[in-house]
Design a protein around this motif. Structure first.
Motif, mmCIF file in Angstrom:
data_model
loop_
_atom_site.group_PDB
_atom_site.id
_atom_site.type_symbol
_atom_site.label_atom_id
_atom_site.label_comp_id
_atom_site.label_asym_id
_atom_site.label_seq_id
_atom_site.Cartn_x
_atom_site.Cartn_y
_atom_site.Cartn_z
ATOM 1 N N GLU A 135 -3.710 19.563 99.787
ATOM 2 C CA GLU A 135 -2.915 19.837 98.582
ATOM 3 C C GLU A 135 -1.520 19.250 98.687
ATOM 4 O O GLU A 135 -0.923 18.859 97.676
ATOM 5 C CB GLU A 135 -2.848 21.341 98.351
ATOM 6 N N LEU A 136 -0.993 19.148 99.903
ATOM 7 C CA LEU A 136 0.324 18.563 100.113
ATOM 8 C C LEU A 136 0.285 17.041 100.121
ATOM 9 O O LEU A 136 1.337 16.391 100.130
ATOM 10 C CB LEU A 136 0.912 19.064 101.435
ATOM 11 N N GLY A 137 -0.936 16.470 100.157
ATOM 12 C CA GLY A 137 -1.079 15.024 100.110
ATOM 13 C C GLY A 137 -1.015 14.330 101.442
ATOM 14 O O GLY A 137 -0.763 13.117 101.514
ATOM 15 N N PHE A 138 -1.298 15.072 102.555
ATOM 16 C CA PHE A 138 -1.143 14.497 103.890
ATOM 17 C C PHE A 138 -2.449 14.293 104.643
ATOM 18 O O PHE A 138 -2.426 13.997 105.831
ATOM 19 C CB PHE A 138 -0.222 15.385 104.737
ATOM 20 N N GLY A 139 -3.604 14.464 104.014
ATOM 21 C CA GLY A 139 -4.844 14.257 104.754
ATOM 22 C C GLY A 139 -5.922 15.212 104.300
ATOM 23 O O GLY A 139 -5.894 15.747 103.191
ATOM 24 N N THR A 140 -6.861 15.446 105.193
ATOM 25 C CA THR A 140 -7.994 16.308 104.870
ATOM 26 C C THR A 140 -7.998 17.546 105.753
ATOM 27 O O THR A 140 -7.493 17.509 106.884
ATOM 28 C CB THR A 140 -9.328 15.563 105.019
ATOM 29 N N VAL A 141 -8.548 18.625 105.239
ATOM 30 C CA VAL A 141 -8.726 19.838 106.035
ATOM 31 C C VAL A 141 -10.209 20.205 106.153
ATOM 32 O O VAL A 141 -10.535 21.272 106.656
ATOM 33 C CB VAL A 141 -7.967 21.033 105.418
ATOM 34 N N ARG A 142 -11.092 19.330 105.721
ATOM 35 C CA ARG A 142 -12.513 19.665 105.701
ATOM 36 C C ARG A 142 -13.358 18.483 106.157
ATOM 37 O O ARG A 142 -13.205 17.372 105.656
ATOM 38 C CB ARG A 142 -12.929 20.082 104.284
ATOM 39 N N HIS A 143 -14.237 18.741 107.113
ATOM 40 C CA HIS A 143 -15.271 17.789 107.515
ATOM 41 C C HIS A 143 -16.624 18.380 107.116
ATOM 42 O O HIS A 143 -16.859 19.577 107.316
ATOM 43 C CB HIS A 143 -15.219 17.519 109.015
ATOM 44 N N THR A 144 -17.474 17.545 106.590
ATOM 45 C CA THR A 144 -18.762 18.002 106.085
ATOM 46 C C THR A 144 -19.882 17.410 106.911
ATOM 47 O O THR A 144 -20.145 16.202 106.828
ATOM 48 C CB THR A 144 -18.945 17.601 104.605
ATOM 49 N N PRO A 145 -20.573 18.209 107.727
ATOM 50 C CA PRO A 145 -21.715 17.692 108.483
ATOM 51 C C PRO A 145 -22.815 17.176 107.551
ATOM 52 O O PRO A 145 -22.925 17.598 106.398
ATOM 53 C CB PRO A 145 -22.192 18.910 109.282
ATOM 54 N N ALA A 146 -23.642 16.282 108.055
ATOM 55 C CA ALA A 146 -24.742 15.752 107.267
ATOM 56 C C ALA A 146 -25.676 16.888 106.852
ATOM 57 O O ALA A 146 -26.144 17.648 107.705
ATOM 58 C CB ALA A 146 -25.518 14.721 108.075
ATOM 59 N N PRO A 273 -10.904 14.043 99.322
ATOM 60 C CA PRO A 273 -10.402 15.053 100.239
ATOM 61 C C PRO A 273 -9.717 16.192 99.514
ATOM 62 O O PRO A 273 -9.838 17.340 99.904
ATOM 63 C CB PRO A 273 -9.424 14.274 101.129
ATOM 64 N N LYS A 274 -8.975 15.880 98.439
ATOM 65 C CA LYS A 274 -8.255 16.945 97.743
ATOM 66 C C LYS A 274 -9.226 17.921 97.127
ATOM 67 O O LYS A 274 -9.067 19.128 97.198
ATOM 68 C CB LYS A 274 -7.361 16.330 96.655
ATOM 69 N N GLU A 275 -10.325 17.413 96.534
ATOM 70 C CA GLU A 275 -11.313 18.310 95.942
ATOM 71 C C GLU A 275 -12.009 19.137 97.015
ATOM 72 O O GLU A 275 -12.203 20.310 96.873
ATOM 73 C CB GLU A 275 -12.334 17.491 95.166
ATOM 74 N N ALA A 276 -12.362 18.466 98.138
ATOM 75 C CA ALA A 276 -13.081 19.185 99.203
ATOM 76 C C ALA A 276 -12.195 20.215 99.864
ATOM 77 O O ALA A 276 -12.667 21.205 100.390
ATOM 78 C CB ALA A 276 -13.594 18.196 100.240
ATOM 79 N N GLY A 277 -10.870 19.984 99.895
ATOM 80 C CA GLY A 277 -9.998 20.867 100.620
ATOM 81 C C GLY A 277 -9.682 22.166 99.912
ATOM 82 O O GLY A 277 -9.092 23.065 100.489
ATOM 83 N N ARG A 278 -10.040 22.284 98.635
ATOM 84 C CA ARG A 278 -9.757 23.529 97.940
ATOM 85 C C ARG A 278 -10.731 24.588 98.384
ATOM 86 O O ARG A 278 -11.929 24.412 98.277
ATOM 87 C CB ARG A 278 -9.864 23.332 96.431
ATOM 88 N N GLY A 279 -10.210 25.739 98.945
ATOM 89 C CA GLY A 279 -11.109 26.752 99.451
ATOM 90 C C GLY A 279 -11.477 27.722 98.378
ATOM 91 O O GLY A 279 -10.732 28.576 98.068
#
Length: 279
Positions: A135-146, A273-279
């Motif tokens: 959300e701050l625009g600095f990267g990702t907070v979520r990794h998604t396994p296959a 990443p921004k969409e995936a990072g929203r919890g």
């Protein structure tokens, strides 16, 4: 000095897997589950145990330390060391160990397979509340396994008689939750969370930077919330971890093409990443 890890199974049929845990007790449980013959090999700053698994897979087990920083450094060291050998490359990296479980979905004794690996406290406190680094625009907070890997692991565990099984997000935190208030805040931000641990995101981040798929497997020793050490069941969780690793079909686990892991694709599309990072 360059440390070279000797190959036990030369040739393209070899399956190389790296399992990263935090502490030796978890490594011992994993090794018991894997069976086969293990030998200790040096790494810069430590060592790992290489198992010649009965299936024919070669599995490296590394106790990398507690917390996302130690886990990332240890995993990156192993990945770099193997890649320095002739033709060396891991096919899959696994973050594993015991964890806290979120009620009611993951009670003590549950085996958890992560369908998302989330850095839950990586961000900033703002007047409007917590904002993660995505959300701050600095990267990702979520990794998604296959998804195919997650499904194969869950199916193998069920087939082996693991009936207390949960699939969902595993949160990586730098500070273990010790209050009902923080547990509630985490579940409000991450309603898909089933467990909390301290290493998964670090391991997944290192794997992604090497283009290697990763997933996370945990067994629950305590509930997330107020700390009550008398209610923890560490021995039970380590036993469940051993049984899980005995059940996994190592050479047959499907993985993504390591040249195009999901987070590499996300990196080319700044919106994902921004969409995936929203919890």
């Amino acid at each position: 000095m360059t440390v070279r890890l000797p190959d036990e199974q030369p040739g393209p049929a070899r399956a190389r897997l790296l399992v990263v845990v935090a502490v030796p007790a978890e490594a011992e449980a994993v090794l018991r589950g894997l069976g086969g013959t293990a030998r200790r090999l040096p790494l810069p700053g430590g060592a790992l145990d290489r198992v010649a698994h009965p299936s024919g897979a070669s599995v490296d087990v590394l106790a990398g330390g507690v917390g996302p920083g130690a886990a990332a450094a240890a995993a990156a060291t192993a990945l770099t060391t193997l890649s320095a050998t002739a033709g060396g490359r891991y096919d899959l990296v696994v973050s594993a160990g015991i964890a806290g479980g979120f009620a009611p979905g993951a009670p003590i004794g549950t085996t958890v397979v992560a369908d998302a690996i989330v850095a839950a406290d990586l961000g900033a406190e703002t007047p409007e509340g917590f904002a993660d680094v995505t959300e701050l625009g600095f990267g990702t907070v979520r990794h998604t396994p296959a998804p195919a890997t997650v499904a194969a692991v869950a199916e193998a565990l069920r087939a082996a008689g693991v009936d207390t099984l949960a699939t969902g997000a595993v949160l990586t935190v730098s500070t273990v939750t010790g209050s009902a208030g923080r547990a509630a805040a985490l579940t409000a931000r991450h309603p898909d969370a089933v467990a909390e641990a301290m290493e998964g995101f670090g391991v997944a981040e290192a794997a992604a930077r090497h283009g290697v798929p990763a997933f996370e497997l945990r067994t629950v020793s305590n509930p997330v919330g107020p700390r009550d050490r008398s209610a923890w069941r560490i021995g039970e969780a380590l036993g469940a971890l051993e049984r899980a690793f005995a059940a996994l079909p190592w050479p047959a686990l499907p993985v993504l093409d390591p040249q195009t892991p999901p987070n590499a694709r996300n990196a080319r599309d700044p919106q994902k990443p921004k969409e995936a990072g929203r919890g």
